[in-house]
Design a protein around this motif. Structure first.
Motif, PDB file in Angstrom:
ATOM      1  N   CYS A   1       1.426  25.677  18.094  1.00  0.00           N
ATOM      2  CA  CYS A   1       0.006  24.897  17.820  1.00  0.00           C
ATOM      3  C   CYS A   1      -0.609  24.317  16.874  1.00  0.00           C
ATOM      4  N   ALA A   2      -0.691  25.332  15.657  1.00  0.00           N
ATOM      5  CA  ALA A   2      -1.448  25.505  13.788  1.00  0.00           C
ATOM      6  C   ALA A   2      -0.283  24.355  13.929  1.00  0.00           C
ATOM      7  N   SER A   3       1.512  24.235  13.858  1.00  0.00           N
ATOM      8  CA  SER A   3       2.112  23.810  13.393  1.00  0.00           C
ATOM      9  C   SER A   3       1.797  21.930  13.155  1.00  0.00           C
ATOM     10  N   ILE A   4       2.118  21.603  14.756  1.00  0.00           N
ATOM     11  CA  ILE A   4       1.446  20.548  15.056  1.00  0.00           C
ATOM     12  C   ILE A   4       0.554  19.759  14.856  1.00  0.00           C
ATOM     13  N   GLN A   5       0.045  20.953  14.417  1.00  0.00           N
ATOM     14  CA  GLN A   5      -1.484  20.220  14.608  1.00  0.00           C
ATOM     15  C   GLN A   5      -2.001  19.485  12.924  1.00  0.00           C
ATOM     16  N   GLN A   6      -1.071  20.247  12.197  1.00  0.00           N
ATOM     17  CA  GLN A   6      -1.048  19.795  10.368  1.00  0.00           C
ATOM     18  C   GLN A   6       0.500  18.407  10.907  1.00  0.00           C
ATOM     19  N   PHE A   7       0.944  18.323  11.283  1.00  0.00           N
ATOM     20  CA  PHE A   7       1.930  17.551  11.323  1.00  0.00           C
ATOM     21  C   PHE A   7       1.419  15.710  11.500  1.00  0.00           C
ATOM     22  N   GLN A   8       1.242  16.110  12.907  1.00  0.00           N
ATOM     23  CA  GLN A   8       0.506  15.061  13.767  1.00  0.00           C
ATOM     24  C   GLN A   8      -0.388  14.849  13.014  1.00  0.00           C
ATOM     25  N   ARG A   9      -1.753  15.169  12.288  1.00  0.00           N
ATOM     26  CA  ARG A   9      -2.692  14.888  11.198  1.00  0.00           C
ATOM     27  C   ARG A   9      -1.864  14.021  10.133  1.00  0.00           C
ATOM     28  N   GLY A  10      -0.816  14.482   9.861  1.00  0.00           N
ATOM     29  CA  GLY A  10      -0.802  14.179   8.254  1.00  0.00           C
ATOM     30  C   GLY A  10       0.695  12.153   8.636  1.00  0.00           C
ATOM     31  N   GLU A  11       0.585  12.595  10.308  1.00  0.00           N
ATOM     32  CA  GLU A  11       1.446  11.179  10.358  1.00  0.00           C
ATOM     33  C   GLU A  11      -0.139  10.172  10.567  1.00  0.00           C
ATOM     34  N   SER A  12      -0.501  10.308  11.080  1.00  0.00           N
ATOM     35  CA  SER A  12      -1.544   9.440  11.231  1.00  0.00           C
ATOM     36  C   SER A  12      -2.538   8.490  10.407  1.00  0.00           C
ATOM     37  N   SER A  13      -1.354   8.679   9.104  1.00  0.00           N
ATOM     38  CA  SER A  13      -2.525   8.073   8.142  1.00  0.00           C
ATOM     39  C   SER A  13      -2.945   6.090   7.981  1.00  0.00           C
ATOM     40  N   GLU A  14      -3.962   5.815   7.979  1.00  0.00           N
ATOM     41  CA  GLU A  14      -4.242   4.613   8.105  1.00  0.00           C
ATOM     42  C   GLU A  14      -3.253   3.642   6.882  1.00  0.00           C
ATOM     43  N   GLY A  15      -2.824   3.956   6.128  1.00  0.00           N
ATOM     44  CA  GLY A  15      -2.113   3.809   5.304  1.00  0.00           C
ATOM     45  C   GLY A  15      -2.953   2.245   3.649  1.00  0.00           C
ATOM     46  N   LEU A  16      -4.758   2.650   4.207  1.00  0.00           N
ATOM     47  CA  LEU A  16      -5.448   1.182   3.310  1.00  0.00           C
ATOM     48  C   LEU A  16      -4.727   1.395   2.145  1.00  0.00           C
ATOM     49  N   HIS A  17      -4.425   2.270   0.853  1.00  0.00           N
ATOM     50  CA  HIS A  17      -4.360   2.455   0.181  1.00  0.00           C
ATOM     51  C   HIS A  17      -2.502   1.777  -0.565  1.00  0.00           C
ATOM     52  N   LEU A  18      -1.875   2.174   0.723  1.00  0.00           N
ATOM     53  CA  LEU A  18      -0.480   1.469   0.257  1.00  0.00           C
ATOM     54  C   LEU A  18       0.039  -0.345   0.642  1.00  0.00           C
ATOM     55  N   LEU A  19      -1.323  -0.104   1.400  1.00  0.00           N
ATOM     56  CA  LEU A  19      -0.981  -1.863   1.858  1.00  0.00           C
ATOM     57  C   LEU A  19      -1.897  -2.742   0.637  1.00  0.00           C
ATOM     58  N   LYS A  20      -2.882  -2.616  -0.492  1.00  0.00           N
ATOM     59  CA  LYS A  20      -3.542  -3.199  -0.885  1.00  0.00           C
ATOM     60  C   LYS A  20      -2.430  -3.262  -1.867  1.00  0.00           C
ATOM     61  N   ILE A  21      -1.842  -1.947  -2.280  1.00  0.00           N
ATOM     62  CA  ILE A  21      -0.787  -2.485  -3.776  1.00  0.00           C
ATOM     63  C   ILE A  21       0.764  -2.992  -2.921  1.00  0.00           C
ATOM     64  N   ALA A  22       1.030  -2.778  -2.505  1.00  0.00           N
ATOM     65  CA  ALA A  22       1.791  -3.804  -1.429  1.00  0.00           C
ATOM     66  C   ALA A  22       2.328  -4.925  -1.351  1.00  0.00           C
ATOM     67  N   LYS A  23       1.062  -5.476  -0.969  1.00  0.00           N
ATOM     68  CA  LYS A  23      -0.265  -6.830  -0.959  1.00  0.00           C
ATOM     69  C   LYS A  23       0.319  -7.122  -2.747  1.00  0.00           C
ATOM     70  N   ALA A  24      -0.126  -6.510  -3.488  1.00  0.00           N
ATOM     71  CA  ALA A  24       0.346  -7.460  -4.486  1.00  0.00           C
ATOM     72  C   ALA A  24       1.465  -7.150  -4.672  1.00  0.00           C
ATOM     73  N   TYR A  25       2.326  -6.532  -4.687  1.00  0.00           N
ATOM     74  CA  TYR A  25       3.586  -6.046  -5.631  1.00  0.00           C
ATOM     75  C   TYR A  25       4.749  -7.684  -4.864  1.00  0.00           C
ATOM     76  N   ASP A  26       4.923  -7.600  -3.025  1.00  0.00           N
ATOM     77  CA  ASP A  26       5.379  -8.628  -2.785  1.00  0.00           C
ATOM     78  C   ASP A  26       5.050  -8.812  -1.560  1.00  0.00           C
ATOM     79  N   PRO A  27       4.772 -10.330  -1.404  1.00  0.00           N
ATOM     80  CA  PRO A  27       5.124 -10.630   0.520  1.00  0.00           C
ATOM     81  C   PRO A  27       5.524  -9.922   1.117  1.00  0.00           C
ATOM     82  N   ASP A  28       7.093 -10.078   1.028  1.00  0.00           N
ATOM     83  CA  ASP A  28       7.828  -9.741   2.422  1.00  0.00           C
ATOM     84  C   ASP A  28       7.346  -8.356   2.531  1.00  0.00           C
ATOM     85  N   TYR A  29       7.543  -7.383   1.524  1.00  0.00           N
ATOM     86  CA  TYR A  29       7.690  -5.776   1.304  1.00  0.00           C
ATOM     87  C   TYR A  29       5.944  -5.360   2.162  1.00  0.00           C
TER      88      TYR A  29
END
Length: 254
Positions: A39-67
């Motif tokens: 129970c507690a373990s899968i709750q933590q990993f499920q939460r970890g998989e749920s990121s919106e990735g906004l920071h990564l999207l921002k820096i990826a856009k500046a790095y390379d369009p295909d990336y």
């Protein structure tokens, strides 16, 4: 156009239906002891998989369009992991959690310094996840959970390859001093993270037939595999329907 990032984008697009074969029948499969175990373990990993990735999207856009395009689909794949785990948890009447300090710490760490650091933190998480879902697969007799874990394990292999390929681009542009500093940093981050995950989830690993020694051996094995891809010592493969496309380059010494 960055042809190899386009190849990764094509892979993630092909893999969009990767959970279509899993049948959720709405019937709880975990026994009471199994539910208490995970129970507690899968709750933590499920939460970890749920990121919106906004920071990564921002820096990826500046790095390379295909990336950036590849990262968009990659993040959706990670969110699919979170969604499928959430669906299983609903079936088992396991509530979702809003957050956990370890997840918050990793999110903050991903935002520090450069894009190279962000991807290194992601790679570290992928390697630990590859070990965790193998253990979770073995920890219960739930057919649905085992099918979910099998698919995530398959996905994580390609995620590690994807992150390693991206980091390879930075590696060959770095000075020897920076390469050595990166190597030391990643070692500390990797094995520090592995120890933290063991501290919180040792009961899952033990139930999944991992001792601390075999767990750390697996982490070291995957870490070495990733390192060898980053440095160009080994080719990097993208899974096709029935084969793989190798993304190779000249060998380099790490």
């Amino acid at each position: 156009m960055h042809l190899l990032f386009k190849a990764w984008k094509d892979y993630f697009q092909r893999n969009r239906t990767h959970f279509a074969h899993i049948n959720f029948n709405g019937v709880a499969e975990l026994t009471a002891p199994e539910k208490e175990l995970v129970c507690a373990s899968i709750q933590q990993f499920q939460r970890g998989e749920s990121s919106e990735g906004l920071h990564l999207l921002k820096i990826a856009k500046a790095y390379d369009p295909d990336y950036h395009e590849a990262i968009q689909i990659f993040i959706k794949e990670e969110q699919k992991h979170a969604g499928v785990l959430a669906r299983f948890m609903k079936q088992e009447r396991i509530p979702l959690i809003g957050g956990h300090w370890t997840d918050s710490a990793f999110r903050k760490l991903r935002k520090l310094l450069t894009i190279e650091n962000t991807i290194t933190v992601l790679l570290t998480a992928e390697i630990v996840a590859a070990a965790y879902y193998r253990a979770l697969h073995n920890a219960t007799q739930s057919v649905t959970l085992q099918a979910i874990c099998n698919q995530i394990i398959s996905d994580e292999e390609m995620h590690i390859n994807f992150q390693a390929y991206t980091l390879r681009n930075f590696y060959f542009k770095s000075s020897p001093v920076k390469r050595q500093a990166y190597r030391a940093y990643h070692h500390i981050l990797m094995f520090g993270t592995a120890l933290l995950v063991w501290a919180y989830h040792a009961h899952i690993f033990k139930a999944g037939n991992y001792t601390f020694t075999t767990y750390m051996q697996f982490i070291a094995q995957e870490f070495t595999r990733a390192r060898d891809m980053i440095t160009g010592y080994n080719a990097i493969a993208i899974r096709q329907e029935e084969s793989t496309t190798a993304l190779s380059s000249s060998p380099a010494i790490f």
